[in-house]
Design an enzyme around this catalytic site. Structure first.
Site, PDB file in Angstrom:
ATOM      1  N   GLU A   1      16.916  13.703 -43.912  1.00 35.40           N
ATOM      2  CA  GLU A   1      17.248  14.790 -43.478  1.00 35.40           C
ATOM      3  C   GLU A   1      18.489  15.457 -43.689  1.00 35.40           C
ATOM      4  OE1 GLU A   1      16.177  15.181 -39.287  1.00 35.40           O
ATOM      5  OE2 GLU A   1      14.151  14.484 -39.619  1.00 35.40           O
TER       6      GLU A   1
ATOM      7  N   LYS B   1      21.951  16.964 -42.487  1.00 32.67           N
ATOM      8  CA  LYS B   1      22.720  16.929 -41.166  1.00 32.67           C
ATOM      9  C   LYS B   1      23.693  18.355 -41.151  1.00 32.67           C
ATOM     10  CE  LYS B   1      25.796  13.950 -38.788  1.00 32.67           C
ATOM     11  NZ  LYS B   1      26.545  15.083 -38.318  1.00 32.67           N
TER      12      LYS B   1
ATOM     13  N   ASP C   1      25.334  21.281 -39.883  1.00 31.20           N
ATOM     14  CA  ASP C   1      26.825  21.405 -39.025  1.00 31.20           C
ATOM     15  C   ASP C   1      26.846  22.534 -38.299  1.00 31.20           C
ATOM     16  OD1 ASP C   1      29.379  20.558 -38.898  1.00 31.20           O
ATOM     17  OD2 ASP C   1      30.120  21.451 -40.647  1.00 31.20           O
TER      18      ASP C   1
ATOM     19  N   TYR D   1      15.035  19.031 -35.068  1.00 31.90           N
ATOM     20  CA  TYR D   1      15.055  17.604 -35.876  1.00 31.90           C
ATOM     21  C   TYR D   1      14.464  16.580 -35.186  1.00 31.90           C
ATOM     22  CZ  TYR D   1      19.529  17.210 -34.011  1.00 31.90           C
ATOM     23  OH  TYR D   1      20.896  17.225 -33.013  1.00 31.90           O
TER      24      TYR D   1
ATOM     25  N   LYS E   1      28.022  10.925 -44.655  1.00 33.26           N
ATOM     26  CA  LYS E   1      28.926  12.119 -44.577  1.00 33.26           C
ATOM     27  C   LYS E   1      29.513  12.390 -45.993  1.00 33.26           C
ATOM     28  CE  LYS E   1      30.887  13.345 -40.686  1.00 33.26           C
ATOM     29  NZ  LYS E   1      30.712  14.430 -39.835  1.00 33.26           N
TER      30      LYS E   1
ATOM     31  N   CYS F   1      59.530  42.103 -43.028  1.00 36.12           N
ATOM     32  CA  CYS F   1      58.466  42.417 -43.578  1.00 36.12           C
ATOM     33  C   CYS F   1      58.670  42.549 -45.032  1.00 36.12           C
ATOM     34  CB  CYS F   1      57.843  43.792 -43.157  1.00 36.12           C
ATOM     35  SG  CYS F   1      56.484  44.572 -43.776  1.00 36.12           S
TER      36      CYS F   1
ATOM     37  N   CYS G   1      58.166  46.595 -45.940  1.00 39.20           N
ATOM     38  CA  CYS G   1      58.936  47.622 -45.458  1.00 39.20           C
ATOM     39  C   CYS G   1      60.368  47.364 -44.911  1.00 39.20           C
ATOM     40  CB  CYS G   1      58.063  48.544 -44.110  1.00 39.20           C
ATOM     41  SG  CYS G   1      58.239  47.688 -42.727  1.00 39.20           S
TER      42      CYS G   1
ATOM     43  N   CYS H   1      54.600  43.004 -38.006  1.00 43.63           N
ATOM     44  CA  CYS H   1      55.800  43.873 -38.272  1.00 43.63           C
ATOM     45  C   CYS H   1      55.362  44.881 -37.563  1.00 43.63           C
ATOM     46  CB  CYS H   1      55.576  44.260 -39.781  1.00 43.63           C
ATOM     47  SG  CYS H   1      56.255  45.876 -40.294  1.00 43.63           S
TER      48      CYS H   1
ATOM     49  N   CYS I   1      55.219  51.354 -42.465  1.00 42.91           N
ATOM     50  CA  CYS I   1      55.137  50.221 -43.285  1.00 42.91           C
ATOM     51  C   CYS I   1      53.737  50.455 -43.885  1.00 42.91           C
ATOM     52  CB  CYS I   1      54.886  49.035 -42.371  1.00 42.91           C
ATOM     53  SG  CYS I   1      54.457  47.460 -43.277  1.00 42.91           S
TER      54      CYS I   1
HETATM   55  S1  IVH Z   1      19.185  12.975 -35.134  1.00 49.27           S
HETATM   56  C1  IVH Z   1      20.662   9.622 -31.753  1.00 49.27           C
HETATM   57  N1  IVH Z   1      19.153  14.803 -37.056  1.00 49.27           N
HETATM   58  O1  IVH Z   1      24.593  14.994 -35.894  1.00 49.27           O
HETATM   59  C2  IVH Z   1      21.022  10.885 -32.517  1.00 49.27           C
HETATM   60  N2  IVH Z   1      21.107  14.764 -35.899  1.00 49.27           N
HETATM   61  O2  IVH Z   1      26.202  12.562 -34.805  1.00 49.27           O
HETATM   62  C3  IVH Z   1      20.086  11.650 -33.245  1.00 49.27           C
HETATM   63  N3  IVH Z   1      22.845  16.423 -36.422  1.00 49.27           N
HETATM   64  O3  IVH Z   1      24.489  15.229 -32.170  1.00 49.27           O
HETATM   65  C4  IVH Z   1      19.994  12.779 -34.050  1.00 49.27           C
HETATM   66  N4  IVH Z   1      21.792  17.175 -38.276  1.00 49.27           N
HETATM   67  O4  IVH Z   1      24.002  17.211 -33.335  1.00 49.27           O
HETATM   68  C5  IVH Z   1      19.887  14.151 -36.085  1.00 49.27           C
HETATM   69  N5  IVH Z   1      18.891  16.087 -38.927  1.00 49.27           N
HETATM   70  C6  IVH Z   1      19.585  15.744 -37.866  1.00 49.27           C
HETATM   71  C7  IVH Z   1      20.818  15.954 -37.557  1.00 49.27           C
HETATM   72  C8  IVH Z   1      21.546  15.976 -36.540  1.00 49.27           C
HETATM   73  C9  IVH Z   1      22.546  17.318 -37.414  1.00 49.27           C
HETATM   74  C10 IVH Z   1      23.804  16.324 -35.504  1.00 49.27           C
HETATM   75  C11 IVH Z   1      23.159  16.080 -34.089  1.00 49.27           C
HETATM   76  C12 IVH Z   1      23.855  15.066 -33.421  1.00 49.27           C
HETATM   77  C13 IVH Z   1      25.161  14.580 -34.580  1.00 49.27           C
HETATM   78  C14 IVH Z   1      25.033  13.049 -34.515  1.00 49.27           C
END
Ligand code: IVH
Length: 669
Positions: A113, A115, A117, A224, A315, A409, A412, A427, A433
């Site tokens: 999946e 991740k 942000d 998720y 990551k 500045c 000016c 400023c 200005c």
């Molecule tokens: S599963 C046991 N799936 O990443 C943790 N987490 O460091 C199960 N996050 O706090 C989390 N995308 O907020 C999962 N597809 C994804 C995710 C995801 C982002 C975040 C989540 C969690 C942090 C984990």
């Protein structure tokens, strides 16, 4: 209509609106126009107002938010909210997959999946109804941010299909990039510093006290994980797909946001694909999550102290490049804020050529100990504008000159100021200005202010260069010939310009006030001030104390207002604008009575006859003040149904008078 019919109508309208919300925000396939949607919503609002006893807790009308939430209540998680173990190389993923294979009796299937942000959220549902949304907090206890989460339109309030009776769904709330950029454009308009990145801004938004502000922001959420007892799913991927059927926005295989993988090669393909493709997503991700799909195998693998063994995060590396710092220049904003900018030798970073990076302020420059000619690392992480994250000191040229923040500045030559507690230099030469002068006039004519659409920044520039204007009041002294004589101005455009300047005299007070360009006075604050003071004279004469006493007006805004109105030049400009007939008062103000004698109220719970917003308006219209939380200064607590016991206890402890809704209505009768 009989009561029974009204009840049915409210229910039918709620269901219909919920369906349209789902079609629009989850499926991206609207079935009616925005106008038709608004008509239905208004109809429901009207019925609910007349018959509050039939309104559902999860009514679609709750999506617009409004109530000032008090300190968020702490909630213990039913299932602890753990984090994932992170890895930064493909080798680590290979090692993890090898370990999993060894520990499992049968060859596991995986799910990859994105991740996301953003901010983690757990949302509980009871009998298909949105119950509670809780932040991660420390993993054991989080905060109840339900009022804010309810305004996120892609999160269903009422589920559809065959959902479990009780469960919790987890996901990530994030700021879609388009909305984030829009928000920052507004910040520029208001002369405020930009928000640094979508994740922190999403997190800040969720903690907003006023949920109507959250509603405006346009946050989104992707889910998720489904948690509950006896859910009867074999696999995670199956549960996620099912959650889609109940109305949630979940990742799909079609979008390639989620993929069931049989082996490490398929996992690697997914990672490699998104490592380059992530820049085309409408939201930010910081990696890929790989999970064992089968729940029984997940159970067998179990957890370490902090994270599940059955999942791992890969990551992405924030993309960095090394280049030379050639020069630091300084930009002056409309409100005089100075922003240092690093001018770099062009370098390729995440698919674009970077020549400039933001340096934020003096502290940032000093922290990096920047020298001209330094070899610097630029990174494009969460931020839209690349930033300098470090210096390769080994490559520093001999006798390199340290970067010293300017004292005057660049436009000016006026001496710069830095207020105590603020990171930015200003400023103060507002009237002399050039970028401030032009910026203020551009702001004044902008759509949300005076909306003088016959003029644009180029014309403002020409008028300024030709010494025809030096402030926004001068616009009203311009003649047809002044425009006609400008380069490239045709008859029609000159007429247009004159016309649209004239029509701006009808623009209501709150937008004129916003247009004045007072630092920290954005649209919402301007509206609040206009409604409170009704007339500019009252606002102009207000002292610091009475400004701060207004709900949501803090010291920073109050000081900025006092400063603005104390300047002779500003007073003169306002006088001239008044002479020209601009709106400096609200024409039909609601009469404020003195009944409540400036006493302070806190309202809590749900009320029978009025909504929370109406109750607050009644307090203000009768000369009382609303505050968010109980303190020794609170005079009354108006207690509705379902009020939190903690609040009640606090009121009792501080000797705050507790009154019912009826008692309150009696007070103002
Ligand atoms: S599963 C046991 N799936 O990443 C943790 N987490 O460091 C199960 N996050 O706090 C989390 N995308 O907020 C999962 N597809 C994804 C995710 C995801 C982002 C975040 C989540 C969690 C942090 C984990």
């Amino acid at each position: 209509m009989s009561k029974e019919e009204i009840k049915k109508k409210i229910q039918a309208l709620s269901e219909e609106l919920n369906k349209h919300n789902h079609a629009y925000y989850v499926l991206s396939a609207p079935t009616i126009s925005d106008f038709e949607f608004d008509q239905l919503l208004k109809e429901l609002e009207r019925l609910e107002k007349e018959h509050p006893e039939f309104a559902f807790d999860n009514s679609p009308t709750k999506r617009v938010g409004g109530d000032i939430t008090e300190n968020f209540e702490k909630v213990t998680h039913i299932y602890p909210m753990l984090s994932l173990s992170n890895s930064y190389s493909k080798e680590e993923i290979i090692d993890w997959e090898n370990r999993i294979k060894k520990l499992s009796e049968t060859a596991p299937t995986y799910v990859c999946e994105l991740k996301y942000d953003g901010v983690a959220i757990g949302i509980r549902y009871n009998n298909g109804q949105f119950d509670k949304a809780v932040t991660r907090g420390d993993g054991t206890q989080g905060e109840d941010v339900s009022a804010n989460v309810r305004t996120i339109k892609s999160i269903p309030l009422q589920l559809q299909g065959n959902y479990p009776e009780q469960f919790e769904i987890r996901g990530e709330i994030f700021f879609p990039l388009k909305r984030f950029e829009e928000l920052n454009r507004q910040r520029i308009e208001q002369g405020e510093p930009l928000y640094a990145n979508p994740r922190n801004t999403a997190s800040g938004t969720l903690k907003q006290q006023n949920s109507s502000k959250v509603a405006e922001r346009g946050l989104d959420c992707l889910l998720y994980g489904v948690y509950g007892d006896n859910l009867n799913f074999e696999n995670h991927s199956q549960a996620v797909a099912k959650a889609g059927n109940w109305g949630f926005k979940v990742p799909t295989e079609k979008q390639n946001y989620i993929r069931v993988c049989q082996n490490i090669d398929e996992i690697m393909d997914f990672i490699t694909y998104w490592d380059t493709e992530r820049k085309n997503l409408p939201f930010e991700i910081d990696g890929i999550v790989v999970k064992v799909d089968n729940y029984r195998q997940q159970d067998e693998l179990g957890f370490t102290a902090k994270s599940p063994r059955w999942a791992i995060a890969y990551k992405f590396k924030a993309e960095t490049a090394e280049t030379i710092l050639e020069e630091v220049t300084y930009q002056v904003g409309r409100t005089g804020a100075i922003t240092p900018v690093a001018n770099l030798q062009a370098v390729l970073l995440a698919g674009t050529t970077v020549k400039r990076a933001s340096l934020h302020n003096q502290d940032q420059i000093e922290k990096l100990d920047l020298h001209l000619g330094d070899s610097v690392y630029v990174e494009k992480g969460g931020e839209i504008i690349p930033k300098i994250v470090g210096v390769n000191v080994d490559k520093r040229p001999a006798n390199a000159e340290v970067v010293k923040f300017i004292e005057r500045c660049p436009e000016c030559d006026h001496e710069l100021l830095r207020k105590e507690g603020e990171a930015q230099h200003y400023c103060p030469n507002e009237m002399g200005c050039s970028p401030q002068i032009r910026g203020k006039i551009e702001h004044f004519i902008s759509r949300k202010a005076l909306d003088i659409d016959g003029l644009g920044p180029e014309t403002i520039d020409l008028l300024y260069q030709n010494k025809l204007i030096k402030n926004y009041a001068d616009l009203f002294d311009l003649s047809f010939d002044d425009f006609y004589d400008l380069e490239r101005m045709a008859d029609k455009s000159a007429n247009n310009a004159i016309q649209s300047i004239a029509s701006s005299k009808e623009v209501p007070f709150e937008r004129v006030l916003f247009g004045l360009g007072i630092r920290h006075v954005g649209e919402t604050v301007a509206k609040k001030l206009a409604r409170h003071f009704v007339h500019i004279d009252k606002l102009q004469n207000a002292d610091l104390e009475s400004l701060i006493a207004i709900d949501e007006i803090g010291e920073k805004i109050a000081e900025s207002l006092i400063d603005f109105f104390s300047k002779e030049e500003n007073k003169e400009i306002i006088e001239r604008l008044k002479q020209h007939g601009l709106q400096f008062e609200i024409n039909n103000p609601v009469e404020i009575k003195e009944t409540l004698n400036n006493q302070t109220f806190v309202i809590s719970g749900v009320f029978k006859n009025v909504s929370r917003n109406e109750l607050k308006e009644l307090i203000e219209q009768n000369g009382g003040k609303n505050t968010g939380s109980i303190s020794s200064k609170t005079n009354y607590l108006v207690a509705g149904e379902n009020m939190g016991p903690a609040k009640l206890a606090k009121a009792e402890k501080l000797g705050v008078k507790i009154i019912s809704e009826d008692e309150f209505l009696e007070m103002i009768k």
